[in-house]
Design an enzyme around this catalytic site. Structure first.
Site, PDB file in Angstrom:
ATOM      1  N   PHE A  17      49.079   9.622  64.987  1.00 34.56           N
ATOM      2  CA  PHE A  17      48.453  10.657  64.168  1.00 34.56           C
ATOM      3  C   PHE A  17      47.696  10.013  63.017  1.00 34.56           C
ATOM      4  O   PHE A  17      48.145   9.010  62.451  1.00 34.56           O
ATOM      5  CB  PHE A  17      49.514  11.609  63.602  1.00 34.56           C
ATOM      6  CG  PHE A  17      50.230  12.418  64.650  1.00 34.56           C
ATOM      7  CD1 PHE A  17      49.836  13.719  64.938  1.00 34.56           C
ATOM      8  CD2 PHE A  17      51.307  11.890  65.342  1.00 34.56           C
ATOM      9  CE1 PHE A  17      50.499  14.468  65.895  1.00 34.56           C
ATOM     10  CE2 PHE A  17      51.983  12.634  66.313  1.00 34.56           C
ATOM     11  CZ  PHE A  17      51.573  13.919  66.588  1.00 34.56           C
TER      12      PHE A  17
ATOM     13  N   THR B 227      52.737   9.214  70.322  1.00 28.28           N
ATOM     14  CA  THR B 227      51.471   9.771  69.862  1.00 28.28           C
ATOM     15  C   THR B 227      51.190   9.242  68.463  1.00 28.28           C
ATOM     16  O   THR B 227      52.074   9.192  67.608  1.00 28.28           O
ATOM     17  CB  THR B 227      51.496  11.314  69.840  1.00 28.28           C
ATOM     18  OG1 THR B 227      51.681  11.789  71.176  1.00 28.28           O
ATOM     19  CG2 THR B 227      50.190  11.871  69.296  1.00 28.28           C
TER      20      THR B 227
END
Length: 360
Positions: free
Chosen positions: A259, A257
């Protein structure tokens, strides 16, 4: 002749004392830098400067320390020194134990004031209101794609992106018991449920799946009922006293992921060129044949590489779309500036989200 274990320990203890003295000398210099910055009104945090420092040390590292270890160690050193200049309050999706918190610590180091929030919306609000100097929000997952709520919030937000960090995400099934038997419901963030759907279909096909505000909130809920389970990090499991009954249940073994680190422009302006930069922007074009193709022409003409192109419905009822684009480079570079100027002339809506150093 080989050294004995006590002799090696004596040498290590002596080196630790030298390291402590050197670190305190560095901290004293950082404090002096902080005093100068106060007078000049300069920002405490300079992401491009810290990225350059770490990159330079990694390049000069002869080993045996690993490249990633050098980055982790020096990020913590810089974080501790930065805290002497001024504490940095960072908002992120909470509670304790979320991947968002882990991303914040990975980017800033642990010497920050943590501000866990109940939703991505709250992270944007707290940072825009100045309650936190910086916010950390999920932008993209390698399995499920862009995080739509973060993208939607950028449309009207005054915040801009000043940095990014990428996290290898390992989802674990957590519960009060130590087996899979008797689980009737699984709680997690919708992204985590989607990233683990094949495993859940195979091992817990009859368990209900419930969306939670965050994975750590799912773990908290699992701690309230022995028949419930949560999907979260091992850290969240420790936080709420849960067993890890299944490790790494995500469908993609290399699930990551990305960010974004956001703030108000008055908190930190666009970082200077670091040598490995990215420009993120949102655009829309008139709904006519060839309009999307025309967006790409200025980039090709000026030799600018596009690394991401995503679309989102504009919710106008007219089948219009916003396009989220990442390109390599910095807005101060002439070829990038020329491409963006031409691109803007083609757009009905145009907004640069930020120019920032990319993570490795």
């Amino acid at each position: 002749m080989a050294k004995t274990l006590p002799e090696l320990r004596i040498q290590i203890d002596a080196l630790d004392q030298e390291l402590l003295a050197l670190l305190n000398r560095r901290a004293a210099l950082a404090h002096e830098v902080g005093e100068i910055k106060k007078v000049e009104g300069s920002p405490v945090f300079r992401p491009e400067r810290e990225a350059q420092v770490i990159s330079g040390l990694q390049a000069a590292n002869p080993g045996p320390l690993q490249r990633d270890s050098v980055a982790t160690i020096w990020r913590e050193i810089m974080s501790a020194c930065r805290a002497l200049e001024a504490p940095q309050r960072v908002a992120y999706l909470g509670p304790a134990g979320t991947f968002s918190e882990q991303a914040a610590l990975q980017f800033f180091g642990s010497s920050i004031e943590r501000m866990p929030c109940g939703s991505i919306d709250e992270v944007f609000r707290a940072t825009a209101a100045g309650s936190a100097q910086f916010g950390v929000v999920p932008m993209e997952n390698s399995t499920e794609g862009m995080v739509s709520r973060s993208l939607d919030l950028f449309l009207a937000s005054p915040l801009h992106v000043v940095g990014e960090t990428s996290l290898l995400v390992r989802h674990n099934l957590l519960r009060l018991g130590d087996s899979l038997e008797g689980i009737t419901a699984v709680y997690a963030h919708p992204q985590a449920l989607a990233q683990c759907q094949n495993w859940l279909n195979t091992h817990l096909p009859h368990a209900e799946r419930h969306a939670a505000a965050s994975n750590a909130e799912g773990a908290r809920l699992a701690s309230t009922n022995p028949a419930w389970a949560g999907i979260a990090s091992e850290r969240a499991g420790s936080e709420f006293g849960l067993h890890v009954v299944a490790h790494a249940i995500q469908d993609d073994a290399y699930n990551r992921t990305r960010f974004a680190v956001v703030c108000l422009p008055q908190t930190l302006q666009t970082p200077d060129v670091s040598g490995k930069d990215c420009v993120s922007l949102i655009v829309s074009v008139p709904n006519r044949p060839g309009a999307v193709h025309d967006l790409l022409v200025p980039l090709k003409k000026h030799g600018v590489s596009m690394t991401r192109f995503e679309s989102r419905p504009a919710r106008s009822g007219q089948w219009e779309y916003y396009f989220y684009i990442d390109i390599q480079g910095h807005t101060s570079q002439p070829h990038v500036a020329a491409a963006l100027q031409e691109l803007q002339s083609l757009c009905a809506f145009y907004k640069i989200l930020g120019t920032y150093p990319v993570s490795e």
